[in-house]
Motif scaffolding. Structure first.
Motif, PDB file in Angstrom:
ATOM      1  N   LEU A 287      44.520  57.923  74.161  1.00 32.38           N
ATOM      2  CA  LEU A 287      43.865  57.033  74.235  1.00 32.38           C
ATOM      3  C   LEU A 287      43.868  56.458  72.690  1.00 32.38           C
ATOM      4  O   LEU A 287      42.553  55.934  72.514  1.00 32.38           O
ATOM      5  CB  LEU A 287      42.409  58.069  73.970  1.00 32.38           C
ATOM      6  CG  LEU A 287      42.328  59.274  75.451  1.00 32.38           C
ATOM      7  CD1 LEU A 287      41.943  60.063  75.001  1.00 32.38           C
ATOM      8  CD2 LEU A 287      42.244  58.849  76.510  1.00 32.38           C
TER       9      LEU A 287
ATOM     10  N   SER B  45      46.873  63.333  74.612  1.00 32.85           N
ATOM     11  CA  SER B  45      45.799  62.588  74.552  1.00 32.85           C
ATOM     12  C   SER B  45      45.944  61.138  73.538  1.00 32.85           C
ATOM     13  O   SER B  45      44.812  60.524  73.135  1.00 32.85           O
ATOM     14  CB  SER B  45      44.423  63.651  74.052  1.00 32.85           C
ATOM     15  OG  SER B  45      44.211  64.265  75.282  1.00 32.85           O
TER      16      SER B  45
ATOM     17  N   TYR C  53      36.651  65.436  85.453  1.00 37.62           N
ATOM     18  CA  TYR C  53      37.819  65.872  84.566  1.00 37.62           C
ATOM     19  C   TYR C  53      38.182  67.343  84.797  1.00 37.62           C
ATOM     20  O   TYR C  53      38.940  67.960  84.800  1.00 37.62           O
ATOM     21  CB  TYR C  53      38.462  65.063  83.467  1.00 37.62           C
ATOM     22  CG  TYR C  53      39.087  65.495  82.485  1.00 37.62           C
ATOM     23  CD1 TYR C  53      40.016  64.232  81.937  1.00 37.62           C
ATOM     24  CD2 TYR C  53      39.368  66.017  81.548  1.00 37.62           C
ATOM     25  CE1 TYR C  53      41.034  64.335  81.044  1.00 37.62           C
ATOM     26  CE2 TYR C  53      40.248  66.276  80.825  1.00 37.62           C
ATOM     27  CZ  TYR C  53      41.413  65.547  80.709  1.00 37.62           C
ATOM     28  OH  TYR C  53      42.368  66.003  80.025  1.00 37.62           O
TER      29      TYR C  53
ATOM     30  N   SER D 216      40.449  55.166  84.885  1.00 40.49           N
ATOM     31  CA  SER D 216      40.877  54.752  82.917  1.00 40.49           C
ATOM     32  C   SER D 216      42.463  54.191  82.310  1.00 40.49           C
ATOM     33  O   SER D 216      43.140  54.414  83.405  1.00 40.49           O
ATOM     34  CB  SER D 216      40.908  56.669  82.299  1.00 40.49           C
ATOM     35  OG  SER D 216      41.098  55.806  81.099  1.00 40.49           O
TER      36      SER D 216
ATOM     37  N   MET E 246      31.881  66.058  77.747  1.00 44.57           N
ATOM     38  CA  MET E 246      33.282  66.640  77.882  1.00 44.57           C
ATOM     39  C   MET E 246      32.367  67.943  76.987  1.00 44.57           C
ATOM     40  O   MET E 246      32.742  69.642  76.999  1.00 44.57           O
ATOM     41  CB  MET E 246      34.201  66.075  76.709  1.00 44.57           C
ATOM     42  CG  MET E 246      35.152  65.170  78.099  1.00 44.57           C
ATOM     43  SD  MET E 246      35.935  65.685  79.029  1.00 44.57           S
ATOM     44  CE  MET E 246      36.910  64.389  79.793  1.00 44.57           C
TER      45      MET E 246
ATOM     46  N   SER F 195      33.314  62.832  73.275  1.00 50.40           N
ATOM     47  CA  SER F 195      32.738  62.834  74.601  1.00 50.40           C
ATOM     48  C   SER F 195      31.183  63.979  74.445  1.00 50.40           C
ATOM     49  O   SER F 195      31.203  65.046  74.639  1.00 50.40           O
ATOM     50  CB  SER F 195      33.217  62.552  75.711  1.00 50.40           C
ATOM     51  OG  SER F 195      32.705  62.803  76.690  1.00 50.40           O
TER      52      SER F 195
ATOM     53  N   GLY G 287      38.506  68.126  74.993  1.00 47.44           N
ATOM     54  CA  GLY G 287      37.850  67.876  76.037  1.00 47.44           C
ATOM     55  C   GLY G 287      36.625  69.388  77.278  1.00 47.44           C
ATOM     56  O   GLY G 287      36.509  69.447  75.663  1.00 47.44           O
TER      57      GLY G 287
ATOM     58  N   SER H 217      33.310  62.738  82.933  1.00 43.71           N
ATOM     59  CA  SER H 217      33.715  64.202  82.368  1.00 43.71           C
ATOM     60  C   SER H 217      33.417  65.612  83.576  1.00 43.71           C
ATOM     61  O   SER H 217      34.718  66.663  82.934  1.00 43.71           O
ATOM     62  CB  SER H 217      32.930  64.975  81.323  1.00 43.71           C
ATOM     63  OG  SER H 217      32.508  63.470  80.028  1.00 43.71           O
TER      64      SER H 217
ATOM     65  N   GLU I 198      35.807  66.906  69.689  1.00 46.19           N
ATOM     66  CA  GLU I 198      35.498  66.491  71.021  1.00 46.19           C
ATOM     67  C   GLU I 198      34.479  65.171  70.447  1.00 46.19           C
ATOM     68  O   GLU I 198      33.102  65.569  70.241  1.00 46.19           O
ATOM     69  CB  GLU I 198      35.302  67.265  72.601  1.00 46.19           C
ATOM     70  CG  GLU I 198      35.614  65.947  73.452  1.00 46.19           C
ATOM     71  CD  GLU I 198      36.018  65.362  73.822  1.00 46.19           C
ATOM     72  OE1 GLU I 198      35.990  64.175  73.584  1.00 46.19           O
ATOM     73  OE2 GLU I 198      37.377  65.730  74.098  1.00 46.19           O
TER      74      GLU I 198
ATOM     75  N   TYR J 162      36.297  58.892  81.681  1.00 45.37           N
ATOM     76  CA  TYR J 162      35.702  60.261  80.168  1.00 45.37           C
ATOM     77  C   TYR J 162      33.914  59.916  79.860  1.00 45.37           C
ATOM     78  O   TYR J 162      33.300  60.129  78.978  1.00 45.37           O
ATOM     79  CB  TYR J 162      35.936  59.952  78.807  1.00 45.37           C
ATOM     80  CG  TYR J 162      37.945  59.891  79.323  1.00 45.37           C
ATOM     81  CD1 TYR J 162      38.347  61.340  79.429  1.00 45.37           C
ATOM     82  CD2 TYR J 162      38.218  58.503  79.455  1.00 45.37           C
ATOM     83  CE1 TYR J 162      40.033  61.680  79.070  1.00 45.37           C
ATOM     84  CE2 TYR J 162      40.053  59.279  79.860  1.00 45.37           C
ATOM     85  CZ  TYR J 162      40.775  60.470  79.376  1.00 45.37           C
ATOM     86  OH  TYR J 162      41.866  60.781  79.916  1.00 45.37           O
ATOM     87  N   ASP J 163      33.757  59.103  80.663  1.00 47.30           N
ATOM     88  CA  ASP J 163      31.685  59.369  80.213  1.00 47.30           C
ATOM     89  C   ASP J 163      31.412  60.208  81.321  1.00 47.30           C
ATOM     90  O   ASP J 163      32.035  61.608  81.758  1.00 47.30           O
ATOM     91  CB  ASP J 163      31.353  57.505  81.964  1.00 47.30           C
ATOM     92  CG  ASP J 163      31.120  57.869  83.201  1.00 47.30           C
ATOM     93  OD1 ASP J 163      31.716  58.973  83.308  1.00 47.30           O
ATOM     94  OD2 ASP J 163      30.803  57.130  83.483  1.00 47.30           O
TER      95      ASP J 163
ATOM     96  N   ASP K 177      33.698  55.147  84.269  1.00 48.41           N
ATOM     97  CA  ASP K 177      34.995  55.422  83.332  1.00 48.41           C
ATOM     98  C   ASP K 177      35.516  56.863  83.240  1.00 48.41           C
ATOM     99  O   ASP K 177      34.448  57.760  83.875  1.00 48.41           O
ATOM    100  CB  ASP K 177      34.832  54.950  81.620  1.00 48.41           C
ATOM    101  CG  ASP K 177      35.077  55.129  80.945  1.00 48.41           C
ATOM    102  OD1 ASP K 177      36.207  54.237  80.608  1.00 48.41           O
ATOM    103  OD2 ASP K 177      36.084  56.741  81.085  1.00 48.41           O
TER     104      ASP K 177
END
Length: 287
Positions: A145, A142, A43, A242, A98, A95, A74, A40, A93, A35-36, A33
Motif C-alpha cells: 500500500l 500490506s 474486506y 484497489s 477498519m 482507516s 485492518g 472496509s 490502523e 478501504y473506504d 475504494d
C-alpha cells in the motif's frame, strides 16, 4: 479515494473482464475504494476467517519477548491470534472503517484478550508511539500500500520502535509463479493477465474477486463484485476496487538494509494466489 457516485466513463477505466462487467452494469454500479467505509465492511467479511500466514507469524512472535506492534491491523484478522499469545498488542490502523470493524471484533472477544489490545489510529509510514516493542508485525503484504518514500518512512519508524533483540516481521510477494504472462486455454490460471476467484465471506455472502496483473506490471488491480451480480435485476450494485503495488522481497531487503535493518531469515508462505508466492521476512536492527 474513489467516489461511489462515479459515472460510467470513470468505471470503464477498470481493465479486463472487470471493466467489461462494470460497463454492463452501467449506472447501477456504485464504485468504492476497497478501504473506504463501505469497502472496509466487505474486506472484513472476506478476510475474517482467512488463516493465510497466521500460523507462521504467531510462531515467530512467540520467539520474541515484550509487547507487539501490529501495523496496518485492518479489522483484526491477525490481531486476535497475536493477542492469544498472551502479549499486549498495539494495533495501528489508518482507516476509520477498519478500526470500527476491529472495535466490533474486540467487543465480542474474551475480556482477557480485549484488555490486552490498544487500537491506535495512525499512518504506518510515519508514527511515533513513544515506546519500543519486542516484535513489530506487518502482514497481509500490506507494505504494497506504500510507495517508495512511504516505505522509507515505515522502515525508519520501525527501527526507532524495535526493542534490543526485537524482530520486524513483514510479508510480501516473493516471486511470480512459472508461466507468468502466458494465458491458459481458459483465459485463467497461473499465466493469465486476469484471474477470478469466488470467495465466501464470514457472513455467508459470496463475492467474485478479479485480479488483473499483466506480465511485467508493477501493480495489480483487485476488484470485488457481489457473487450474485448476474442474477441481480434491480437496484444499485456495490463494487470495490484497489490498485496494489508489487513489492518483491529482494527490493524490500535492499531498502531495509539502507534503513539500518538486517535480514535474519526468509520464511516461505503458502501460495498467495494464482500468480505469486508470498514470503515472510524476519529482520532485526543492524548491530
Amino acid at each position: 479515494m474513489t467516489s461511489p457516485t462515479d459515472t460510467v466513463p470513470a468505471l470503464g477505466r477498470l481493465p479486463g473482464r472487470a471493466g467489461a462487467l462494470l460497463a454492463e452494469l452501467g449506472d447501477r454500479a456504485e464504485l468504492h475504494d476497497l478501504y473506504d467505509e463501505a469497502g472496509s465492511a466487505v474486506y472484513h467479511d472476506i478476510t475474517a476467517s482467512d488463516t493465510h500466514e497466521v500460523r507462521e507469524l504467531v510462531a515467530l512472535v512467540r520467539q520474541s519477548t515484550g509487547p507487539v506492534l501490529e501495523l496496518a491491523a485492518g479489522s483484526g484478522r491477525l490481531t486476535l491470534p497475536l493477542l492469544a499469545t498472551g502479549r499486549h498488542v498495539t494495533a495501528l490502523e489508518l482507516s476509520p472503517g477498519m478500526l470500527a470493524a476491529l472495535d466490533e471484533r474486540l467487543a465480542s472477544a474474551p475480556v482477557r484478550l480485549r484488555e490486552r489490545c490498544t487500537p491506535v489510529r495512525g499512518d504506518m509510514s510515519r508514527f511515533d508511539l513513544g515506546q519500543r516493542f519486542g516484535a513489530i508485525v506487518l502482514g497481509t503484504t500490506s507494505v504494497s500500500l506504500l510507495d517508495a518514500p512511504g516505505r522509507a518512512g515505515l522502515f525508519a519508524a520501525v527501527r526507532e520502535h524495535l526493542a534490543p533483540g526485537g524482530r520486524f516481521l513483514i510479508s510480501t510477494v516473493d516471486d511470480a509463479l512459472p508461466g507468468n504472462g502466458v494465458e491458459g486455454e481458459d483465459g485463467e490460471g497461473p499465466g493469465s493477465d486476469e484471474n477470478v476467484y469466488e470467495l465466501a465471506g464470514a457472513s455467508g455472502r459470496v463475492y467474485r474477486m478479479h485480479e488483473y496483473w499483466p506480465s511485467g506490471a508493477t501493480t495489480r488491480k483487485v476488484t470485488v463484485f457481489p457473487g450474485d451480480t448476474d442474477g441481480a435485476q434491480d437496484g444499485p450494485v456495490p463494487v470495490f476496487t484497489s490498485s496494489i503495488a508489487i513489492v518483491p522481497a529482494d527490493l524490500l531487503i535492499d531498502e531495509t538494509t539502507v534503513a539500518g535493518l538486517s535480514l535474519v531469515a526468509r520464511h516461505p508462505l503458502p501460495t498467495g494466489g494464482a500468480r505469486h508466492r508470498d514470503v515472510l521476512l524476519e529482520m532485526e536492527v543492524t548491530a
